[in-house]
Design a protein around this motif. Structure first.
Motif, PDB file in Angstrom:
ATOM      1  N   ARG A  64     -12.649  -1.096  -1.255  1.00  0.00           N
ATOM      2  CA  ARG A  64     -11.999  -2.006  -2.192  1.00  0.00           C
ATOM      3  C   ARG A  64     -10.527  -1.654  -2.408  1.00  0.00           C
ATOM      4  O   ARG A  64      -9.673  -2.528  -2.455  1.00  0.00           O
ATOM      5  N   LYS A  65     -10.203  -0.372  -2.512  1.00  0.00           N
ATOM      6  CA  LYS A  65      -8.835   0.062  -2.799  1.00  0.00           C
ATOM      7  C   LYS A  65      -8.202   0.912  -1.708  1.00  0.00           C
ATOM      8  O   LYS A  65      -7.002   1.124  -1.707  1.00  0.00           O
TER       9      LYS A  65
ATOM     10  N   GLU B 267      -5.033  -5.240  -2.457  1.00  0.00           N
ATOM     11  CA  GLU B 267      -6.417  -5.290  -1.980  1.00  0.00           C
ATOM     12  C   GLU B 267      -6.915  -6.718  -1.752  1.00  0.00           C
ATOM     13  O   GLU B 267      -7.905  -6.944  -1.079  1.00  0.00           O
TER      14      GLU B 267
ATOM     15  N   LYS C 187      -3.777   3.542   0.238  1.00  0.00           N
ATOM     16  CA  LYS C 187      -4.304   2.924  -0.972  1.00  0.00           C
ATOM     17  C   LYS C 187      -3.518   1.656  -1.286  1.00  0.00           C
ATOM     18  O   LYS C 187      -2.288   1.659  -1.266  1.00  0.00           O
ATOM     19  N   TYR C 188      -4.253   0.591  -1.571  1.00  0.00           N
ATOM     20  CA  TYR C 188      -3.608  -0.656  -1.968  1.00  0.00           C
ATOM     21  C   TYR C 188      -3.015  -0.507  -3.364  1.00  0.00           C
ATOM     22  O   TYR C 188      -3.582   0.150  -4.229  1.00  0.00           O
ATOM     23  N   VAL C 189      -1.852  -1.145  -3.575  1.00  0.00           N
ATOM     24  CA  VAL C 189      -1.214  -1.177  -4.886  1.00  0.00           C
ATOM     25  C   VAL C 189      -0.760  -2.601  -5.181  1.00  0.00           C
ATOM     26  O   VAL C 189      -0.582  -3.415  -4.274  1.00  0.00           O
TER      27      VAL C 189
ATOM     28  N   CYS D 137       0.853  -1.191   0.000  1.00  0.00           N
ATOM     29  CA  CYS D 137       0.000   0.000   0.000  1.00  0.00           C
ATOM     30  C   CYS D 137       0.888   1.240   0.000  1.00  0.00           C
ATOM     31  O   CYS D 137       2.093   1.155   0.231  1.00  0.00           O
TER      32      CYS D 137
END
Length: 144
Positions: free
Chosen positions: A107-108, A137, A131-133, A78
């Motif tokens: 979700r993200k 996620e 934020k997921y990367v 993230c």
């Protein structure tokens, strides 16, 4: 909590994480606890722990609480998109305990509350949006 996951993550303690000198004490879905002894390299010219050290420890714990992976050996990643920090007390020595909890997750993006204590005294707090990367996620993560 998987000791295998902690061991794998600890093996990845390079770069700036190594400068911070923290250890992962607890880690599971939605929470993480890291600890770090105050070291001379953490001090500012006033002999107190630099606020950047606190901010970095808060940020590290925030990211961990949202990236526990259910598949040992896989990873979740993230990035921080927003952080608000409050420095409550100064410290020049001791052992820092950083606790993070996921507040909410989409979700993200996920949100985390984090606090640093030293010998039971609140030192700093933070609220984070992350934020997921790269497949972060997914609870199962991605292989390295």
């Amino acid at each position: 909590m998987s000791q295998e996951n902690i061991a794998l993550e600890t093996a990845n303690m390079s770069g700036f994480r190594e400068v911070l000198g923290f250890a992962i004490e607890e880690w599971g879905p939605g929470y993480a606890v890291i600890t770090a002894p105050v070291q001379p390299r953490h001090l500012n010219r006033n002999g107190l722990v630099h606020g950047g050290v606190f901010a970095s420890l808060l940020d590290s714990a925030a990211g961990l609480c949202g990236t526990y992976c259910t598949v040992p050996g896989n990873v979740r990643r993230c990035i921080t998109i927003s952080m608000s920090t409050q420095f409550v007390n100064a410290v020049k020595e001791g052992f820092l305990r950083v606790e993070s909890r996921m507040v909410s997750r989409g979700r993200k993006i996920f949100f985390a509350d984090v606090s640093i204590t030293c010998e039971g005294k609140v030192i700093a707090t933070g609220q984070f949006s992350l934020k997921y990367v790269s497949g972060g996620e997914d609870d199962e993560g991605v292989s390295l």
